[in-house]
Motif scaffolding. Structure first.
Motif, short mmCIF file in Angstrom:
data_model
loop_
_atom_site.label_atom_id
_atom_site.label_comp_id
_atom_site.label_asym_id
_atom_site.label_seq_id
_atom_site.Cartn_x
_atom_site.Cartn_y
_atom_site.Cartn_z
N SER A 141 22.53 42.33 23.62
CA SER A 141 22.19 41.65 24.87
C SER A 141 21.06 42.36 25.58
O SER A 141 20.13 41.73 26.10
N GLY A 142 21.11 43.70 25.63
CA GLY A 142 20.03 44.45 26.25
C GLY A 142 18.71 44.30 25.53
O GLY A 142 17.64 44.27 26.13
N THR A 143 18.78 44.18 24.20
CA THR A 143 17.56 43.97 23.40
C THR A 143 16.93 42.62 23.74
O THR A 143 15.70 42.52 23.95
N ALA A 144 17.76 41.57 23.79
CA ALA A 144 17.24 40.25 24.14
C ALA A 144 16.65 40.24 25.55
O ALA A 144 15.58 39.65 25.79
N THR A 145 17.31 40.91 26.48
CA THR A 145 16.82 40.96 27.85
C THR A 145 15.49 41.70 27.93
O THR A 145 14.60 41.31 28.69
N ALA A 146 15.34 42.79 27.16
CA ALA A 146 14.09 43.54 27.17
C ALA A 146 12.92 42.68 26.68
O ALA A 146 11.83 42.69 27.28
N VAL A 147 13.12 41.94 25.60
CA VAL A 147 12.06 41.06 25.10
C VAL A 147 11.71 40.00 26.14
O VAL A 147 10.53 39.73 26.40
N ALA A 148 12.74 39.43 26.76
CA ALA A 148 12.49 38.41 27.78
C ALA A 148 11.74 38.99 28.97
O ALA A 148 10.79 38.38 29.48
N ALA A 149 12.12 40.19 29.42
CA ALA A 149 11.49 40.79 30.60
C ALA A 149 10.01 41.09 30.35
O ALA A 149 9.17 40.84 31.21
N PRO A 193 11.61 30.19 24.58
CA PRO A 193 12.37 31.31 24.02
C PRO A 193 12.60 32.43 25.03
O PRO A 193 13.63 33.11 24.98
N LEU A 194 11.65 32.65 25.96
CA LEU A 194 11.85 33.68 26.98
C LEU A 194 13.01 33.34 27.89
O LEU A 194 13.85 34.18 28.21
N VAL A 195 13.06 32.08 28.32
CA VAL A 195 14.16 31.63 29.19
C VAL A 195 15.48 31.71 28.44
O VAL A 195 16.51 32.15 28.98
N ALA A 196 15.48 31.29 27.17
CA ALA A 196 16.71 31.32 26.37
C ALA A 196 17.18 32.75 26.13
O ALA A 196 18.38 33.04 26.21
N LEU A 197 16.26 33.67 25.84
CA LEU A 197 16.63 35.07 25.65
C LEU A 197 17.17 35.68 26.94
O LEU A 197 18.12 36.46 26.93
N PHE A 198 16.54 35.34 28.06
CA PHE A 198 17.03 35.80 29.36
C PHE A 198 18.46 35.33 29.56
O PHE A 198 19.34 36.09 29.97
N CYS A 199 18.71 34.07 29.25
CA CYS A 199 20.04 33.48 29.43
C CYS A 199 21.08 34.20 28.59
O CYS A 199 22.13 34.63 29.10
N VAL A 200 20.83 34.36 27.30
CA VAL A 200 21.84 34.97 26.43
C VAL A 200 22.00 36.45 26.75
O VAL A 200 23.10 37.01 26.61
N GLY A 201 20.94 37.10 27.22
CA GLY A 201 21.05 38.51 27.59
C GLY A 201 21.90 38.73 28.82
O GLY A 201 22.62 39.73 28.92
N TYR A 202 21.84 37.81 29.78
CA TYR A 202 22.60 37.94 31.02
C TYR A 202 23.97 37.27 30.95
O TYR A 202 24.74 37.36 31.91
N LEU A 203 24.28 36.58 29.85
CA LEU A 203 25.52 35.81 29.80
C LEU A 203 26.76 36.71 29.85
O LEU A 203 27.76 36.37 30.51
N ALA A 204 26.74 37.84 29.16
CA ALA A 204 27.91 38.73 29.17
C ALA A 204 28.24 39.24 30.57
O ALA A 204 29.40 39.19 30.98
N PRO A 205 27.25 39.72 31.36
CA PRO A 205 27.59 40.11 32.73
C PRO A 205 28.12 38.95 33.57
O PRO A 205 29.03 39.14 34.38
N TYR A 206 27.58 37.75 33.38
CA TYR A 206 28.04 36.60 34.15
C TYR A 206 29.49 36.25 33.81
O TYR A 206 30.23 35.75 34.66
#
Length: 405
Positions: A111-119, A13-26
């Protein structure tokens, strides 16, 4: 359960959250490009919408950096993913500009929320750099596939936004495993101040400039490819997909090398190489030069990013500096599309590239300095080590005197 012995299932889930959080910038080049064509916005207006999306993501990170474990990782991740899905679905379903902007801002906050949890979760792992590498691999793979598929599905702004929302829904079931993710600090540590404040602040400020410079070009790369170089949207999608494939190779190499090269060399030299690629890509007149610049740039970018995130995670085991540095990076990303559009319109793309390359070279200096400080333990750690050695020597001396007596 200790954060250093987390089961592999807790990493998914950490990897998946990282992915979906960074997908918009990509996906920002295609999002900005399709906002321009699909809603008849100017380049600056579409860049402003992209910046608003990414600014919302950065704000979420700053607000939630110290609250993730207090709120609960699973609960916060679910809210963020639902916000991504709902916000981008609303933006995709309408041609009303105000509603598109509102949906993008809501999705960006998610997206920022998902990235924060992943980080926060990644910072508590035994090897945060390697987990970051997995997240970047997943992001590059998903974004590369979308760059290949989206042009074949038709035009308009709806498809890339809907794709981000759909990815969030696919990740949602994985949040049930976040309950197995360990809390990274005791109550006393949670109440303590941020460690290594000077290094953390320098790192965050440098990451802001580092990300802003690159995403200023990334946000207008689609316009350079279409208008200046003369590529079709399908050909441009292939270039971006191959570039993200280069990123996969780069991140794989970074994962294989791990800490063997330290952090200073990959961060400093990698940023210098990126600056050269930015200058080449922005001044390209033909498809070969443009593709070479984009591919090499995207090969080095995630490598440096993985080491920078690992560096931030090393400054605080609770992950607060990882979130703050990531949010500062998101703030730079947010400024990127509008900065690129304004510089490109005012100076032209080649001059814009020269300015951005200079900013990158300037940011490389403090980034390298922080990396060198973390490698040596930093001034604070050295002082603590010296005091510990002196205390140990004093204890040993007293023990010898006691024996002699």
């Amino acid at each position: 359960m200790s954060s250093r012995t987390a089961p592999p299932r807790a990493l998914l889930p950490l990897v998946a959250l990282f992915c979906v959080g960074y997908l918009a910038p990509y996906l920002m080049p295609t999002v900005v490009g399709r906002l321009t064509t699909g809603l008849a916005l100017s380049g600056s207006q579409a860049g402003a919408v992209g910046s608003a999306l990414l600014l919302a993501s950065a704000c979420a990170g700053f607000l939630l950096a110290s609250r993730v474990d207090r709120i609960g990782r699973a609960r916060l991740a679910r809210r963020g993913l639902l916000l991504i899905a709902g916000g981008f679905a609303m933006a995709a379903a309408t041609h009303h500009v105000a509603l598109v902007v509102a949906g993008c801002v809501a999705g960006g906050f998610g997206s920022g929320t998902a990235t924060a949890v992943a980080a926060v979760g990644i910072a508590g792992q035994r090897e945060p750099h390697r987990v970051t590498v997995l997240g970047l691999l997943a992001t590059s793979a998903v974004a590369g596939a979308l760059y290949l598929v989206l042009p074949a599905l038709g035009g308009g702004h709806a498809l890339p936004l809907a794709a981000i929302g759909a990815t969030a829904l696919l990740v949602l079931p994985l949040t049930r495993w976040l309950s197995a993710a360990p809390v990274t600090a005791s109550r006393s540590e949670a109440a303590g101040p941020l460690p290594h404040r000077r290094s953390g602040l320098v790192l965050a400020a440098s990451m802001l400039c580092w990300s802003m410079a690159q995403n200023a070009l990334w946000g207008v790369s689609g316009r350079i490819g279409l208008d200046r170089v003369g590529l079709s949207e399908a050909a441009l999608g292939v270039v971006f997909a191959v570039a993200l494939g280069g990123g996969l190779l780069g991140v794989t190499a970074a994962g294989a090398l791990g800490p063997r090269l330290g952090r200073a060399l990959p961060v400093g030299l990698g940023t210098a190489l990126i600056a050269g690629c930015v200058a080449v890509s922005s001044s390209a007149h033909d498809a070969t030069a443009f593709a070479a610049g984009e591919i090499l740039w995207n090969t080095f970018y995630p490598v440096v990013l993985s080491y920078a995130i690992g560096l931030a995670a090393s400054l605080d085991g609770r992950g607060r500096w990882a979130v703050y540095a990531g949010s500062a990076s998101s703030l730079g990303v947010a400024c990127g599309p509008l900065t690129g559009a304004v510089l490109g319109a005012g100076l032209g793309f080649p001059a814009m590239g020269s300015v951005l390359a200079g900013v990158l070279l300037a940011a490389a200096v403090p980034l390298t300095a922080v990396a060198l400080g973390s490698a040596t333990g930093g001034p604070g750690r050295v002082a603590i080590a010296v005091r510990r050695r002196r205390s140990a020597a004093a204890v040993a001396a007293r023990s010898e005197l006691g024996r002699a007596a």
